[in-house]
Scaffold this motif. Structure first.
Motif, PDB file in Angstrom:
ATOM      1  N   ARG A   5       0.903  -1.135  -0.019  1.00  0.00           N
ATOM      2  CA  ARG A   5       0.119  -0.002   0.078  1.00  0.00           C
ATOM      3  C   ARG A   5       0.916   1.113   0.025  1.00  0.00           C
ATOM      4  O   ARG A   5       0.714   2.231  -0.556  1.00  0.00           O
ATOM      5  N   ARG A  57       2.449   1.835  -3.576  1.00  0.00           N
ATOM      6  CA  ARG A  57       1.385   2.248  -4.454  1.00  0.00           C
ATOM      7  C   ARG A  57       1.011   3.737  -4.068  1.00  0.00           C
ATOM      8  O   ARG A  57       1.112   4.378  -5.137  1.00  0.00           O
ATOM      9  N   GLU A  58       0.836   4.129  -2.971  1.00  0.00           N
ATOM     10  CA  GLU A  58       0.641   5.447  -2.788  1.00  0.00           C
ATOM     11  C   GLU A  58       1.859   6.456  -3.181  1.00  0.00           C
ATOM     12  O   GLU A  58       1.507   7.644  -3.524  1.00  0.00           O
ATOM     13  N   SER A  59       2.830   6.220  -2.732  1.00  0.00           N
ATOM     14  CA  SER A  59       4.317   6.749  -3.092  1.00  0.00           C
ATOM     15  C   SER A  59       4.390   6.814  -4.477  1.00  0.00           C
ATOM     16  O   SER A  59       4.721   7.984  -5.041  1.00  0.00           O
ATOM     17  N   THR A  60       4.044   5.651  -5.176  1.00  0.00           N
ATOM     18  CA  THR A  60       4.536   5.757  -6.800  1.00  0.00           C
ATOM     19  C   THR A  60       3.369   6.752  -7.424  1.00  0.00           C
ATOM     20  O   THR A  60       3.623   7.413  -8.190  1.00  0.00           O
ATOM     21  N   LYS A  61       2.035   6.480  -6.894  1.00  0.00           N
ATOM     22  CA  LYS A  61       1.006   7.498  -7.282  1.00  0.00           C
ATOM     23  C   LYS A  61       1.271   8.968  -7.295  1.00  0.00           C
ATOM     24  O   LYS A  61       1.071   9.684  -8.183  1.00  0.00           O
ATOM     25  N   ARG A  62       1.677   9.119  -6.042  1.00  0.00           N
ATOM     26  CA  ARG A  62       2.241  10.738  -5.875  1.00  0.00           C
ATOM     27  C   ARG A  62       3.106  11.089  -6.842  1.00  0.00           C
ATOM     28  O   ARG A  62       3.181  12.145  -7.409  1.00  0.00           O
ATOM     29  N   HIS A  63       4.403  10.283  -6.844  1.00  0.00           N
ATOM     30  CA  HIS A  63       5.322  10.536  -7.510  1.00  0.00           C
ATOM     31  C   HIS A  63       4.852  10.654  -9.093  1.00  0.00           C
ATOM     32  O   HIS A  63       5.403  11.768  -9.679  1.00  0.00           O
ATOM     33  N   GLU A  64       4.025   9.851  -9.628  1.00  0.00           N
ATOM     34  CA  GLU A  64       3.746  10.056 -10.996  1.00  0.00           C
ATOM     35  C   GLU A  64       2.733  11.087 -11.143  1.00  0.00           C
ATOM     36  O   GLU A  64       2.994  11.895 -12.275  1.00  0.00           O
ATOM     37  N   ALA A  65       1.986  11.752 -10.353  1.00  0.00           N
ATOM     38  CA  ALA A  65       1.248  12.933 -10.288  1.00  0.00           C
ATOM     39  C   ALA A  65       2.236  14.071 -10.518  1.00  0.00           C
ATOM     40  O   ALA A  65       1.803  15.056 -11.225  1.00  0.00           O
TER      41      ALA A  65
END
Length: 92
Positions: free
Chosen positions: A72, A75-83
């Motif tokens: 989790r 996934r959250e860290s990757t999502k923030r990074h991509e955004a």
């Protein structure tokens, strides 16, 4: 697990400085979390290491990250990074 800790360190650094490290990741089926770091674009290796060490210290503390939660957190860290990356690319 290096990408997880470096991305988490970047999140901490971004909170303090308002900027990231210019990280880029790529899928890697052989990696534990399925991806690897391909680029670290910062000019401050010291800042990168201090932020990553702080992420490790927070993870190891009494309110740290439980192993079962790593997916989790990743996934959250990757999502923030991509955004953040997409937002930076959209700016003129």
């Amino acid at each position: 697990m290096l990408p997880l800790f470096v991305l988490t360190g970047e999140a901490l650094w971004r909170e303090v400085k308002g900027e990231g490290f210019g990280l880029t990741t790529a899928p890697d089926e052989g990696a534990l979390l399925g991806c690897r770091l391909t680029t670290i674009g910062t000019s401050s290796f010291t800042g990168l290491m201090l932020a990553t060490m702080e992420a490790l210290a927070q993870a190891a503390g009494p309110n740290g990250i439980i192993v079962e939660e790593l997916d989790r957190v990743w996934r959250e860290s990757t999502k923030r990074h991509e955004a953040d990356r997409q937002g930076a690319e959209a700016q003129p």
